[in-house]
Write an enzyme that holds these catalytic residues in place. Sequence first.
Site, mmCIF file in Angstrom:
data_model
loop_
_atom_site.group_PDB
_atom_site.id
_atom_site.type_symbol
_atom_site.label_atom_id
_atom_site.label_comp_id
_atom_site.label_asym_id
_atom_site.label_seq_id
_atom_site.Cartn_x
_atom_site.Cartn_y
_atom_site.Cartn_z
ATOM 1 N N ASP A 70 0.837 -1.215 0.000
ATOM 2 C CA ASP A 70 0.000 0.000 0.000
ATOM 3 C C ASP A 70 0.869 1.262 0.000
ATOM 4 O O ASP A 70 1.997 1.247 0.499
ATOM 5 C CB ASP A 70 -0.914 -0.032 1.232
ATOM 6 C CG ASP A 70 -2.091 0.923 1.094
ATOM 7 O OD1 ASP A 70 -2.357 1.407 -0.026
ATOM 8 O OD2 ASP A 70 -2.749 1.184 2.116
ATOM 9 N N GLY A 71 0.325 2.321 -0.552
ATOM 10 C CA GLY A 71 0.996 3.623 -0.505
ATOM 11 C C GLY A 71 1.578 4.101 -1.828
ATOM 12 O O GLY A 71 2.284 5.116 -1.857
ATOM 13 N N HIS A 130 2.581 3.119 -8.874
ATOM 14 C CA HIS A 130 2.335 1.694 -9.162
ATOM 15 C C HIS A 130 3.515 1.101 -9.937
ATOM 16 O O HIS A 130 3.965 -0.001 -9.649
ATOM 17 C CB HIS A 130 1.044 1.519 -9.975
ATOM 18 C CG HIS A 130 -0.192 1.992 -9.272
ATOM 19 N ND1 HIS A 130 -0.444 1.706 -7.955
ATOM 20 C CD2 HIS A 130 -1.255 2.732 -9.701
ATOM 21 C CE1 HIS A 130 -1.610 2.250 -7.606
ATOM 22 N NE2 HIS A 130 -2.113 2.885 -8.640
ATOM 23 N N LEU A 179 10.700 -20.744 -4.879
ATOM 24 C CA LEU A 179 9.771 -19.831 -4.192
ATOM 25 C C LEU A 179 8.458 -19.818 -4.965
ATOM 26 O O LEU A 179 8.451 -19.778 -6.190
ATOM 27 C CB LEU A 179 10.354 -18.407 -4.192
ATOM 28 C CG LEU A 179 9.422 -17.321 -3.636
ATOM 29 C CD1 LEU A 179 9.587 -17.202 -2.125
ATOM 30 C CD2 LEU A 179 9.691 -15.959 -4.273
#
Length: 240
Positions: A16-17, A33, A127
Amino acid sequence: MVVNSKIPVHVSIIMDGNGRWAKERGKERYYGHAEGVESVRACTEEAIRQGVRYLSLFAFSEENWNRPEEEVKALMELMVKAMVNELPSFLKNGIRFMVIGNRARLDSSLNEQIDECMRKTADCSNLSLVIFMSYSGRWDVLQAARRLALEAASDPARAEALGNMSADDFSRYLSTSGIPDPDLIIRTSGEVRLSNYLLWQCAYSELYFTDILWPDFREKEFDAALAEYAKRDRRYGKVK
Ligand code: IPE
Ligand code: IPE
Ligand code: MG
């Protein structure tokens, strides 16, 4: 394999942010973004170095569909671009790519790209990088409940078995089936809420909130979250 309990198996991040990061620089939200994609790359590489097995990222919520059309469009385009750009590095670094969420709401070209990226990385095992797109925790629980209701309605014997199901049985109907619950949930940007993220799966997650905006969250910040996690005492309701 020796599992170091101080390193979380599954780290999940509410990224977020981005908008505020761009605004601080006098730029459009989109720049935040785009810069956020760099943080995704940095955290993914650091997660592998640290021995984390699952890194999941909240990229777009069901509620985010209510943002202005041009921002939604830009986010979707960024997703496609990032997938195309990153695929070679996923394959090189053994990263299994997965997308979870209400994919019926994504447009067909994006869904095709996602399927291709998931198929090509299906055997990667260093991963798992799980992207939550068009996801919300209530949607997840609801889709599980709807499927269970249909199953029960179609077969009385099955209905009786379902009436006795365990929490683990129920988990298998969630969109995260097969993925361990997050050990650590990180949220950037100073907001102290879950915003309808993994509501069932977060039952015993350690929560970590930081004021750092997502585009500034890189290796050092990721390691700081892991260091904090290593200090936590997870009791699961028991006495130690
Ligand atoms: C997170 O950043 C990205 C998404 C939710 C898609 P925001 O776009 O929410 O940025 P802020 O919170 O407005 O700064
Ligand atoms: C949460 O961020 C969703 C994602 C990070 C994808 P938001 O910016 O949408 O959350 P609220 O609106 O501040 O709760
Ligand atoms: Mg936000």
